[in-house]
Design an enzyme around this catalytic site. Sequence first.
Site, short mmCIF file in Angstrom:
data_model
loop_
_atom_site.label_atom_id
_atom_site.label_comp_id
_atom_site.label_asym_id
_atom_site.label_seq_id
_atom_site.Cartn_x
_atom_site.Cartn_y
_atom_site.Cartn_z
N GLU A 1 -8.51 -1.34 -2.84
CA GLU A 1 -8.71 0.65 -2.96
C GLU A 1 -10.55 0.60 -2.30
OE1 GLU A 1 -5.04 0.82 -4.89
OE2 GLU A 1 -6.89 2.01 -4.27
N CYS B 1 0.12 -1.71 -0.19
CA CYS B 1 -0.38 -0.07 -0.35
C CYS B 1 0.70 1.57 0.02
CB CYS B 1 -0.42 -0.01 1.53
SG CYS B 1 -1.67 1.50 1.43
O1 K2U Z 1 -4.21 1.71 -2.74
C1 K2U Z 1 -2.55 1.16 -3.03
O2 K2U Z 1 -2.36 1.89 -1.91
C2 K2U Z 1 -1.91 0.73 -4.42
C3 K2U Z 1 -1.64 -0.30 -3.91
C4 K2U Z 1 -2.82 -0.98 -4.69
C5 K2U Z 1 -3.47 -2.70 -4.65
C6 K2U Z 1 -2.04 -2.97 -3.28
C7 K2U Z 1 -2.44 -4.25 -3.40
C8 K2U Z 1 -2.97 -5.48 -4.49
C9 K2U Z 1 -3.07 -4.72 -5.56
C10 K2U Z 1 -2.93 -3.54 -5.89
C11 K2U Z 1 -0.59 0.07 -4.66
O3 K2U Z 1 -0.77 -1.22 -5.88
S1 K2U Z 1 0.35 -0.87 -4.12
C12 K2U Z 1 1.69 -1.70 -4.67
C13 K2U Z 1 1.96 -2.49 -5.28
C14 K2U Z 1 2.34 -2.10 -7.16
C15 K2U Z 1 1.86 -2.91 -8.27
C16 K2U Z 1 1.63 -4.61 -7.36
C17 K2U Z 1 0.91 -4.83 -6.12
C18 K2U Z 1 1.43 -3.53 -5.76
NI NI Z 2 -3.58 1.11 -0.56
#
Ligand code: K2U
Ligand code: NI
Length: 196
Positions: free
Chosen positions: A166, A117
Amino acid sequence: MLMVIVMLLMKDVIQDGHPTLRMRAKEVSLPLSQEDLKTLREMMELVENSQDNEMVEQYDLRPSVGLAAPQINISKKMFVMKAMDEGFQNEYRYAIVNPKIISMSEESTYLEGGEGCLSEPEDVTGLVKRAKRIKAKGYLVDLDTGAVKETVIKLSGYPGIVFQHEYDHLLGIMFVDKVSEFLPDIEPVRFGSDEL
Ligand code: K2U
Ligand code: NI
């Protein structure tokens, strides 16, 4: 000549401990205000920049596939996502307002390697049980025209995980609140694993 660049950076992403991340975000009033449209455009720009290696280098960005408004201290029910499915077949790019998950499969999944996150330290990861398939209703925003359309979307696998991550942010839920040590008997989502 001074060039003023206005773009979201990692410094604009608030970190766990900030009260806004634990609040239930407010419904977004429709029709969408110009201000909220501008915010959604900036959020999508940050996510897209974070997927461009040169921008990552130049602005020290953390790669991401989604961002919720509470993460930039705007407690409104809206988020953006831009993610490929685990088979690299399709891209799921949404700016969504007032989403509601209306059904979830009994069957669960989780992201192999765990979730992360932008509002947690980079080294914080963990396994999170998610619904394998979801159906959600919300107002999709066309970031080019500003058009808003109530839509029902069905997601599964990795895009479904991103959506659920999200969506949780809009409820003041962080993934660290729901990590499991092990998730036996659940099939994980792993990349490049398009089953034949
Ligand atoms: O909400 C956020 O902080 C964005 C996250 C979303 C996410 C977290 C976990 C699994 C899927 C989506 C960021 O994308 S965290 C960084 C990341 C980047 C690529 C793949 C997985 C996580
Ligand atoms: Ni997040």
